[in-house]
Design a protein around this motif. Structure first.
Motif, PDB file in Angstrom:
ATOM      1  N   GLU A 167      77.697 131.518 113.616  1.00 41.40           N
ATOM      2  CA  GLU A 167      77.963 132.948 113.756  1.00 41.40           C
ATOM      3  C   GLU A 167      77.677 133.463 115.163  1.00 41.40           C
ATOM      4  O   GLU A 167      77.674 134.664 115.386  1.00 41.40           O
ATOM      5  CB  GLU A 167      77.109 133.754 112.772  1.00 41.40           C
ATOM      6  CG  GLU A 167      77.310 133.411 111.321  1.00 41.40           C
ATOM      7  CD  GLU A 167      78.611 133.933 110.752  1.00 41.40           C
ATOM      8  OE1 GLU A 167      79.338 134.651 111.446  1.00 41.40           O
ATOM      9  OE2 GLU A 167      78.905 133.611 109.594  1.00 41.40           O
ATOM     10  N   LYS A 183      76.900 141.054 115.131  1.00 42.34           N
ATOM     11  CA  LYS A 183      76.919 141.223 113.680  1.00 42.34           C
ATOM     12  C   LYS A 183      75.775 140.481 112.997  1.00 42.34           C
ATOM     13  O   LYS A 183      75.531 140.680 111.811  1.00 42.34           O
ATOM     14  CB  LYS A 183      78.243 140.712 113.108  1.00 42.34           C
ATOM     15  CG  LYS A 183      79.425 141.554 113.469  1.00 42.34           C
ATOM     16  CD  LYS A 183      80.651 141.025 112.762  1.00 42.34           C
ATOM     17  CE  LYS A 183      81.832 141.940 112.984  1.00 42.34           C
ATOM     18  NZ  LYS A 183      82.963 141.551 112.146  1.00 42.34           N
ATOM     19  N   HIS A 184      75.094 139.589 113.725  1.00 40.83           N
ATOM     20  CA  HIS A 184      74.124 138.702 113.094  1.00 40.83           C
ATOM     21  C   HIS A 184      72.788 138.647 113.824  1.00 40.83           C
ATOM     22  O   HIS A 184      72.024 137.711 113.636  1.00 40.83           O
ATOM     23  CB  HIS A 184      74.709 137.292 112.994  1.00 40.83           C
ATOM     24  CG  HIS A 184      76.044 137.283 112.321  1.00 40.83           C
ATOM     25  ND1 HIS A 184      76.194 137.379 110.966  1.00 40.83           N
ATOM     26  CD2 HIS A 184      77.295 137.246 112.824  1.00 40.83           C
ATOM     27  CE1 HIS A 184      77.483 137.383 110.663  1.00 40.83           C
ATOM     28  NE2 HIS A 184      78.169 137.304 111.771  1.00 40.83           N
ATOM     29  N   LYS A 211      74.360 127.611 112.853  1.00 41.68           N
ATOM     30  CA  LYS A 211      74.466 128.935 112.242  1.00 41.68           C
ATOM     31  C   LYS A 211      75.914 129.379 112.091  1.00 41.68           C
ATOM     32  O   LYS A 211      76.251 130.126 111.181  1.00 41.68           O
ATOM     33  CB  LYS A 211      73.686 129.961 113.070  1.00 41.68           C
ATOM     34  CG  LYS A 211      73.557 131.297 112.378  1.00 41.68           C
ATOM     35  CD  LYS A 211      72.589 132.175 113.110  1.00 41.68           C
ATOM     36  CE  LYS A 211      72.390 133.524 112.492  1.00 41.68           C
ATOM     37  NZ  LYS A 211      73.501 134.155 111.840  1.00 41.68           N
ATOM     38  N   ASP A 241      69.789 137.052 111.761  1.00 40.59           N
ATOM     39  CA  ASP A 241      69.888 137.241 110.317  1.00 40.59           C
ATOM     40  C   ASP A 241      71.203 136.659 109.815  1.00 40.59           C
ATOM     41  O   ASP A 241      71.979 136.108 110.585  1.00 40.59           O
ATOM     42  CB  ASP A 241      69.733 138.722 109.938  1.00 40.59           C
ATOM     43  CG  ASP A 241      70.929 139.575 110.328  1.00 40.59           C
ATOM     44  OD1 ASP A 241      71.767 139.118 111.101  1.00 40.59           O
ATOM     45  OD2 ASP A 241      71.004 140.725 109.856  1.00 40.59           O
ATOM     46  N   ASP A 242      71.442 136.783 108.535  1.00 37.57           N
ATOM     47  CA  ASP A 242      72.687 136.328 107.897  1.00 37.57           C
ATOM     48  C   ASP A 242      72.913 134.830 108.107  1.00 37.57           C
ATOM     49  O   ASP A 242      73.748 134.408 108.892  1.00 37.57           O
ATOM     50  CB  ASP A 242      73.875 137.134 108.407  1.00 37.57           C
ATOM     51  CG  ASP A 242      75.128 136.890 107.579  1.00 37.57           C
ATOM     52  OD1 ASP A 242      75.019 136.261 106.512  1.00 37.57           O
ATOM     53  OD2 ASP A 242      76.206 137.311 108.004  1.00 37.57           O
ATOM     54  N   PHE A 243      72.185 134.043 107.363  1.00 41.20           N
ATOM     55  CA  PHE A 243      72.275 132.586 107.470  1.00 41.20           C
ATOM     56  C   PHE A 243      73.131 131.974 106.361  1.00 41.20           C
ATOM     57  O   PHE A 243      73.049 130.781 106.107  1.00 41.20           O
ATOM     58  CB  PHE A 243      70.870 131.969 107.460  1.00 41.20           C
ATOM     59  CG  PHE A 243      70.158 132.101 108.763  1.00 41.20           C
ATOM     60  CD1 PHE A 243      70.195 131.070 109.686  1.00 41.20           C
ATOM     61  CD2 PHE A 243      69.469 133.251 109.092  1.00 41.20           C
ATOM     62  CE1 PHE A 243      69.551 131.178 110.906  1.00 41.20           C
ATOM     63  CE2 PHE A 243      68.815 133.371 110.296  1.00 41.20           C
ATOM     64  CZ  PHE A 243      68.853 132.334 111.210  1.00 41.20           C
ATOM     65  N   GLU A 244      73.977 132.774 105.710  1.00 41.54           N
ATOM     66  CA  GLU A 244      74.750 132.247 104.582  1.00 41.54           C
ATOM     67  C   GLU A 244      75.709 131.132 104.996  1.00 41.54           C
ATOM     68  O   GLU A 244      76.014 130.259 104.201  1.00 41.54           O
ATOM     69  CB  GLU A 244      75.487 133.358 103.844  1.00 41.54           C
ATOM     70  CG  GLU A 244      76.660 133.941 104.602  1.00 41.54           C
ATOM     71  CD  GLU A 244      77.313 135.095 103.868  1.00 41.54           C
ATOM     72  OE1 GLU A 244      78.542 135.185 103.919  1.00 41.54           O
ATOM     73  OE2 GLU A 244      76.594 135.902 103.258  1.00 41.54           O
ATOM     74  N   ARG A 245      76.194 131.136 106.225  1.00 36.75           N
ATOM     75  CA  ARG A 245      77.096 130.078 106.690  1.00 36.75           C
ATOM     76  C   ARG A 245      76.360 128.952 107.416  1.00 36.75           C
ATOM     77  O   ARG A 245      76.976 127.991 107.845  1.00 36.75           O
ATOM     78  CB  ARG A 245      78.166 130.672 107.607  1.00 36.75           C
ATOM     79  CG  ARG A 245      79.128 131.583 106.845  1.00 36.75           C
ATOM     80  CD  ARG A 245      80.247 132.082 107.700  1.00 36.75           C
ATOM     81  NE  ARG A 245      81.046 130.960 108.205  1.00 36.75           N
ATOM     82  CZ  ARG A 245      81.853 131.024 109.246  1.00 36.75           C
ATOM     83  NH1 ARG A 245      81.967 132.144 109.916  1.00 36.75           N
ATOM     84  NH2 ARG A 245      82.544 129.987 109.633  1.00 36.75           N
TER      85      ARG A 245
END
Length: 89
Positions: A15, A21-22, A13, A33-37
Motif C-alpha cells: 500500500e 491513505k494508509h 504491505k 495502518d490498514d494491513f489487510e493486504r
C-alpha cells in the motif's frame, strides 16, 4: 523507518504507493495502518514503493533521483542504502 523494518521482516504491505491513505501522521510520529493486504513475501517492496510515491507526488521534479535510490536499495538492501533514501528526504 517502518517500511524498512517491514522489508527486513519479509512483510510486503502493498500500500505504500498511496501512503496518504494508509499512514497517520501526528506531529513527528508516523503510524502505518490498514494491513489487510499485507503478506509475508520473499521479496518486499515497501521502501521502493514509498520512493515511487515520493518521486511521483512529492518531489516529482527529482523523479529520476528517486528511481535511482529505489533501484540501488533494491539491489543492495542494507542500512547504508536505506540511509541514502532518508538523507534525500
Amino acid at each position: 523507518e517502518q517500511c524498512y523494518v517491514l522489508d527486513l521482516l519479509g512483510i510486503n504491505k502493498q500500500e505504500m504507493t498511496r501512503p496518504m491513505k494508509h499512514v497517520i501522521v501526528k506531529g513527528n510520529k508516523v503510524t502505518l495502518d490498514d494491513f489487510e493486504r499485507a503478506r509475508k513475501a520473499e521479496e518486499t517492496h515497501n521502501v521502493t514503493q514509498f520512493c515511487q510515491f515520493v518521486g511521483n507526488h512529492v518531489q516529482h521534479e527529482q523523479k529520476n533521483k528517486w528511481i535511482e535510490l529505489a533501484q540501488a536499495y533494491s539491489k543492495n538492501r542494507t542500512r547504508k542504502s536505506f540511509n541514502r533514501i532518508l538523507d534525500a528526504l
